[in-house]
Design a protein around this motif. Structure first.
Motif, PDB file in Angstrom:
ATOM      1  N   MET A   1     -53.911   9.664 -35.059  1.00 25.21           N
ATOM      2  CA  MET A   1     -53.133  10.383 -36.080  1.00 25.21           C
ATOM      3  C   MET A   1     -52.885   9.724 -37.455  1.00 25.21           C
ATOM      4  O   MET A   1     -52.354   8.338 -37.362  1.00 25.21           O
ATOM      5  CB  MET A   1     -51.667  10.636 -35.084  1.00 25.21           C
ATOM      6  N   ARG A   2     -52.856  10.437 -38.464  1.00 23.00           N
ATOM      7  CA  ARG A   2     -52.396   9.974 -39.542  1.00 23.00           C
ATOM      8  C   ARG A   2     -50.897  10.283 -40.325  1.00 23.00           C
ATOM      9  O   ARG A   2     -50.731  11.417 -39.705  1.00 23.00           O
ATOM     10  CB  ARG A   2     -53.412  10.587 -40.912  1.00 23.00           C
ATOM     11  N   VAL A   3     -50.443   9.259 -40.813  1.00 23.57           N
ATOM     12  CA  VAL A   3     -49.161   9.498 -40.997  1.00 23.57           C
ATOM     13  C   VAL A   3     -48.789   9.413 -42.566  1.00 23.57           C
ATOM     14  O   VAL A   3     -49.487   8.643 -43.230  1.00 23.57           O
ATOM     15  CB  VAL A   3     -47.986   8.843 -40.157  1.00 23.57           C
ATOM     16  N   LEU A   4     -47.706  10.102 -43.341  1.00 20.35           N
ATOM     17  CA  LEU A   4     -47.107   9.616 -44.548  1.00 20.35           C
ATOM     18  C   LEU A   4     -46.123   8.501 -44.758  1.00 20.35           C
ATOM     19  O   LEU A   4     -45.316   8.727 -44.065  1.00 20.35           O
ATOM     20  CB  LEU A   4     -47.076  10.882 -45.274  1.00 20.35           C
ATOM     21  N   LEU A   5     -46.258   7.629 -45.525  1.00 22.50           N
ATOM     22  CA  LEU A   5     -45.349   6.720 -45.831  1.00 22.50           C
ATOM     23  C   LEU A   5     -44.462   7.272 -46.940  1.00 22.50           C
ATOM     24  O   LEU A   5     -44.897   7.544 -47.923  1.00 22.50           O
ATOM     25  CB  LEU A   5     -45.640   5.233 -46.146  1.00 22.50           C
ATOM     26  N   ARG A   6     -43.022   7.059 -46.877  1.00 23.90           N
ATOM     27  CA  ARG A   6     -42.162   7.288 -48.070  1.00 23.90           C
ATOM     28  C   ARG A   6     -41.355   6.094 -48.257  1.00 23.90           C
ATOM     29  O   ARG A   6     -41.059   5.479 -47.432  1.00 23.90           O
ATOM     30  CB  ARG A   6     -41.167   8.618 -47.539  1.00 23.90           C
ATOM     31  N   ASP A   7     -40.873   5.964 -49.600  1.00 26.34           N
ATOM     32  CA  ASP A   7     -40.247   4.707 -50.038  1.00 26.34           C
ATOM     33  C   ASP A   7     -41.057   3.531 -50.036  1.00 26.34           C
ATOM     34  O   ASP A   7     -41.850   3.609 -49.290  1.00 26.34           O
ATOM     35  CB  ASP A   7     -38.692   4.942 -49.671  1.00 26.34           C
ATOM     36  N   GLY A   8     -40.240   2.748 -50.389  1.00 22.01           N
ATOM     37  CA  GLY A   8     -40.915   1.216 -50.317  1.00 22.01           C
ATOM     38  C   GLY A   8     -42.223   1.099 -51.077  1.00 22.01           C
ATOM     39  O   GLY A   8     -42.645   2.009 -51.894  1.00 22.01           O
ATOM     40  N   PRO A   9     -42.652   0.099 -50.924  1.00 25.26           N
ATOM     41  CA  PRO A   9     -44.213  -0.422 -51.530  1.00 25.26           C
ATOM     42  C   PRO A   9     -45.274   0.409 -51.022  1.00 25.26           C
ATOM     43  O   PRO A   9     -46.237   0.381 -51.613  1.00 25.26           O
ATOM     44  CB  PRO A   9     -44.415  -1.902 -51.338  1.00 25.26           C
ATOM     45  N   GLY A  10     -45.073   1.095 -49.724  1.00 21.97           N
ATOM     46  CA  GLY A  10     -46.135   1.931 -49.465  1.00 21.97           C
ATOM     47  C   GLY A  10     -46.008   3.534 -49.752  1.00 21.97           C
ATOM     48  O   GLY A  10     -46.864   4.303 -49.162  1.00 21.97           O
ATOM     49  N   GLY A  40     -54.807  18.311 -46.777  1.00 23.41           N
ATOM     50  CA  GLY A  40     -55.419  19.436 -46.181  1.00 23.41           C
ATOM     51  C   GLY A  40     -54.645  19.523 -44.683  1.00 23.41           C
ATOM     52  O   GLY A  40     -55.261  20.499 -44.074  1.00 23.41           O
ATOM     53  N   ARG A  41     -53.827  18.592 -44.420  1.00 25.43           N
ATOM     54  CA  ARG A  41     -53.184  18.625 -43.228  1.00 25.43           C
ATOM     55  C   ARG A  41     -51.635  18.487 -43.129  1.00 25.43           C
ATOM     56  O   ARG A  41     -51.117  17.893 -44.075  1.00 25.43           O
ATOM     57  CB  ARG A  41     -53.724  17.804 -42.105  1.00 25.43           C
ATOM     58  N   ASP A  42     -51.015  18.744 -42.241  1.00 23.00           N
ATOM     59  CA  ASP A  42     -49.398  18.239 -42.107  1.00 23.00           C
ATOM     60  C   ASP A  42     -49.344  16.959 -41.195  1.00 23.00           C
ATOM     61  O   ASP A  42     -49.975  16.715 -40.410  1.00 23.00           O
ATOM     62  CB  ASP A  42     -48.722  19.359 -40.937  1.00 23.00           C
ATOM     63  N   LEU A  43     -48.395  16.371 -41.791  1.00 21.52           N
ATOM     64  CA  LEU A  43     -48.299  14.816 -41.727  1.00 21.52           C
ATOM     65  C   LEU A  43     -46.983  14.559 -41.348  1.00 21.52           C
ATOM     66  O   LEU A  43     -46.059  14.952 -42.044  1.00 21.52           O
ATOM     67  CB  LEU A  43     -48.880  13.772 -42.736  1.00 21.52           C
ATOM     68  N   ARG A  44     -46.633  13.595 -40.273  1.00 22.84           N
ATOM     69  CA  ARG A  44     -45.451  13.168 -39.975  1.00 22.84           C
ATOM     70  C   ARG A  44     -44.983  12.187 -40.947  1.00 22.84           C
ATOM     71  O   ARG A  44     -45.754  11.387 -41.543  1.00 22.84           O
ATOM     72  CB  ARG A  44     -45.269  12.482 -38.674  1.00 22.84           C
ATOM     73  N   VAL A  45     -43.846  12.184 -41.475  1.00 26.02           N
ATOM     74  CA  VAL A  45     -43.097  11.336 -42.570  1.00 26.02           C
ATOM     75  C   VAL A  45     -42.372  10.067 -41.995  1.00 26.02           C
ATOM     76  O   VAL A  45     -41.693  10.412 -41.132  1.00 26.02           O
ATOM     77  CB  VAL A  45     -42.312  12.168 -43.612  1.00 26.02           C
ATOM     78  N   TYR A  46     -42.878   8.982 -42.229  1.00 22.57           N
ATOM     79  CA  TYR A  46     -42.121   7.649 -41.846  1.00 22.57           C
ATOM     80  C   TYR A  46     -41.545   7.117 -43.353  1.00 22.57           C
ATOM     81  O   TYR A  46     -42.120   7.095 -44.267  1.00 22.57           O
ATOM     82  CB  TYR A  46     -43.161   6.645 -41.562  1.00 22.57           C
ATOM     83  N   ARG A  47     -40.131   6.779 -43.084  1.00 24.75           N
ATOM     84  CA  ARG A  47     -39.472   6.334 -44.221  1.00 24.75           C
ATOM     85  C   ARG A  47     -39.206   4.589 -44.118  1.00 24.75           C
ATOM     86  O   ARG A  47     -39.139   4.176 -42.970  1.00 24.75           O
ATOM     87  CB  ARG A  47     -38.065   6.830 -44.185  1.00 24.75           C
ATOM     88  N   HIS A  48     -39.595   4.257 -45.258  1.00 25.85           N
ATOM     89  CA  HIS A  48     -39.117   2.629 -45.300  1.00 25.85           C
ATOM     90  C   HIS A  48     -37.944   2.160 -44.896  1.00 25.85           C
ATOM     91  O   HIS A  48     -36.896   2.453 -45.211  1.00 25.85           O
ATOM     92  CB  HIS A  48     -39.497   2.237 -46.716  1.00 25.85           C
ATOM     93  N   ARG A  49     -38.084   1.160 -44.062  1.00 27.57           N
ATOM     94  CA  ARG A  49     -36.589   0.663 -43.607  1.00 27.57           C
ATOM     95  C   ARG A  49     -36.196  -0.534 -44.588  1.00 27.57           C
ATOM     96  O   ARG A  49     -37.007  -1.537 -44.927  1.00 27.57           O
ATOM     97  CB  ARG A  49     -36.922  -0.095 -42.222  1.00 27.57           C
TER      98      ARG A  49
END
Length: 65
Positions: A1-10, A40-49
């Motif tokens: 599965m591919r995920v999207l990173l939010r915030d932080g260096p990634g 082209g797809r919906d990805l879960r979002v993971y936030r920087h700790r």
């Protein structure tokens, strides 16, 4: 599965992952309830700790690049 990173260096990176957390380089990202549409797809979002780049009793190697 591919995920999207939010915030932080990634921020904005699409990486393989799943579960409660994802590690990108030396940074920890936590699962959110958010979804985003990328590549082209919906990805879960993971936030920087916020403490991932600081030594919090997890060893000297736990730093972001």
């Amino acid at each position: 599965m591919r995920v999207l990173l939010r915030d932080g260096p990634g921020d904005g990176q699409v990486v393989p992952g799943g579960g409660e957390t994802v590690v990108w380089r030396a940074c920890l990202y936590k699962l959110t309830t958010e979804w985003a549409h990328r590549q082209g797809r919906d990805l879960r979002v993971y936030r920087h700790r916020g403490d991932c780049c600081e030594p919090h009793a997890r060893g000297a190697e736990d730093r972001c690049e």
